[in-house]
Design a protein around this motif. Structure first.
Motif, short mmCIF file in Angstrom:
data_model
loop_
_atom_site.label_atom_id
_atom_site.label_comp_id
_atom_site.label_asym_id
_atom_site.label_seq_id
_atom_site.Cartn_x
_atom_site.Cartn_y
_atom_site.Cartn_z
N LYS A 22 0.84 -1.20 0.00
CA LYS A 22 0.00 0.00 0.00
C LYS A 22 0.87 1.25 0.00
N ALA A 23 1.83 1.26 -0.94
CA ALA A 23 2.84 2.30 -0.99
C ALA A 23 2.41 3.55 -1.74
N LEU A 24 1.22 3.55 -2.31
CA LEU A 24 0.77 4.73 -3.04
C LEU A 24 0.35 5.82 -2.06
N PRO A 25 0.42 7.08 -2.47
CA PRO A 25 0.04 8.18 -1.57
C PRO A 25 -1.42 8.07 -1.11
N TRP A 26 -1.72 8.74 -0.01
CA TRP A 26 -3.06 8.73 0.55
C TRP A 26 -4.06 9.21 -0.49
N GLY A 27 -5.18 8.53 -0.58
CA GLY A 27 -6.23 8.92 -1.51
C GLY A 27 -6.20 8.14 -2.81
N ILE A 28 -5.13 7.42 -3.07
CA ILE A 28 -5.04 6.60 -4.29
C ILE A 28 -5.21 5.15 -3.86
N GLU A 29 -6.17 4.49 -4.47
CA GLU A 29 -6.46 3.10 -4.12
C GLU A 29 -5.23 2.22 -4.39
N PRO A 30 -4.96 1.26 -3.50
CA PRO A 30 -3.78 0.39 -3.67
C PRO A 30 -3.78 -0.42 -4.96
N LEU A 43 11.71 6.34 -11.25
CA LEU A 43 10.85 7.21 -10.45
C LEU A 43 9.97 6.41 -9.49
N GLY A 44 9.68 5.15 -9.84
CA GLY A 44 8.94 4.28 -8.93
C GLY A 44 9.71 4.01 -7.65
N GLY A 45 11.01 4.26 -7.67
CA GLY A 45 11.82 4.11 -6.47
C GLY A 45 11.43 5.08 -5.37
N ILE A 46 10.68 6.13 -5.72
CA ILE A 46 10.16 7.05 -4.71
C ILE A 46 9.14 6.33 -3.83
N LEU A 47 8.35 5.45 -4.45
CA LEU A 47 7.32 4.71 -3.70
C LEU A 47 7.92 3.52 -2.95
N VAL A 48 8.72 2.74 -3.65
CA VAL A 48 9.34 1.55 -3.07
C VAL A 48 10.83 1.59 -3.45
N PRO A 49 11.71 1.82 -2.49
CA PRO A 49 13.14 1.94 -2.81
C PRO A 49 13.72 0.74 -3.55
N ALA A 50 13.15 -0.43 -3.37
CA ALA A 50 13.65 -1.61 -4.08
C ALA A 50 13.48 -1.44 -5.60
#
Length: 134
Positions: free
Chosen positions: A41-49, A88-95
Motif C-alpha cells: 500500500k505504498a501509493l500516496p493517501w487517496g489513491i487506491e492500492p 521514479l517508482g523508487g520514490i514509492l518503493v526503494p527496491a
C-alpha cells in the motif's frame, strides 16, 4: 503464397536482440514490482492500492510492446523513457530503484554495445577483406 514460398525472415541486429531480451525479462520484474506496490500500500493517501497492480501491468505491457518494435529508432528512446519511469517508482518503493539501476545498466549495455556490434557487422559485410573488423 504457399508454404514453400515463404518470405525470408528479417535479420535482427545485436541491439534489437539484446534489447528485446532485457525488456522481456524486465517486464516480469516490473509486473511483480506492481504487486509489491499494491501489497505494501505504498501509493500516496487517496489513491487506491489496486492502482499499483494497474501500473505494473501497464509498464510490463509497454516493455513487451517496445521489445517487439526495437527495429525502429524511436523505440529505443521509449525504452529509455521506461527506464526513467521505473526509476521514479523508487520514490514509492526503494527496491524499485535498485531494479531500475540493474536493468538500466543492462539496457545501456544492450543499446550501446549492440549498436557498436551492428556497426562492426555492417562494415564487415560491406568490405569482407577487412581483417579483424578494422
Amino acid at each position: 503464397m504457399s508454404a514453400r514460398e515463404r518470405r525470408p525472415r528479417r535479420t535482427r541486429g545485436a541491439l534489437e536482440s539484446l534489447g528485446a531480451v532485457v525488456l522481456g525479462f524486465e517486464s516480469i520484474v516490473v509486473f511483480l514490482g506492481g504487486l509489491v506496490v499494491f501489497g505494501l500500500k505504498a501509493l500516496p493517501w487517496g489513491i487506491e492500492p489496486w492502482w499499483g497492480i494497474v501500473g505494473g501491468v501497464v509498464m510490463a505491457a509497454a516493455m513487451v510492446a517496445v521489445s517487439g518494435l526495437l527495429r525502429h529508432r524511436w523505440a529505443i528512446v521509449v525504452g529509455w523513457a521506461l527506464q526513467v519511469i521505473l526509476a521514479l517508482g523508487g520514490i514509492l518503493v526503494p527496491a524499485l530503484a535498485v531494479v531500475a539501476l540493474i536493468f538500466g545498466g543492462m539496457w545501456a549495455y544492450a543499446t550501446i554495445k549492440g549498436a557498436a556490434l551492428d556497426r562492426a557487422n555492417a562494415r564487415r559485410a560491406a568490405d569482407p577483406d577487412l581483417s579483424n573488423g578494422e
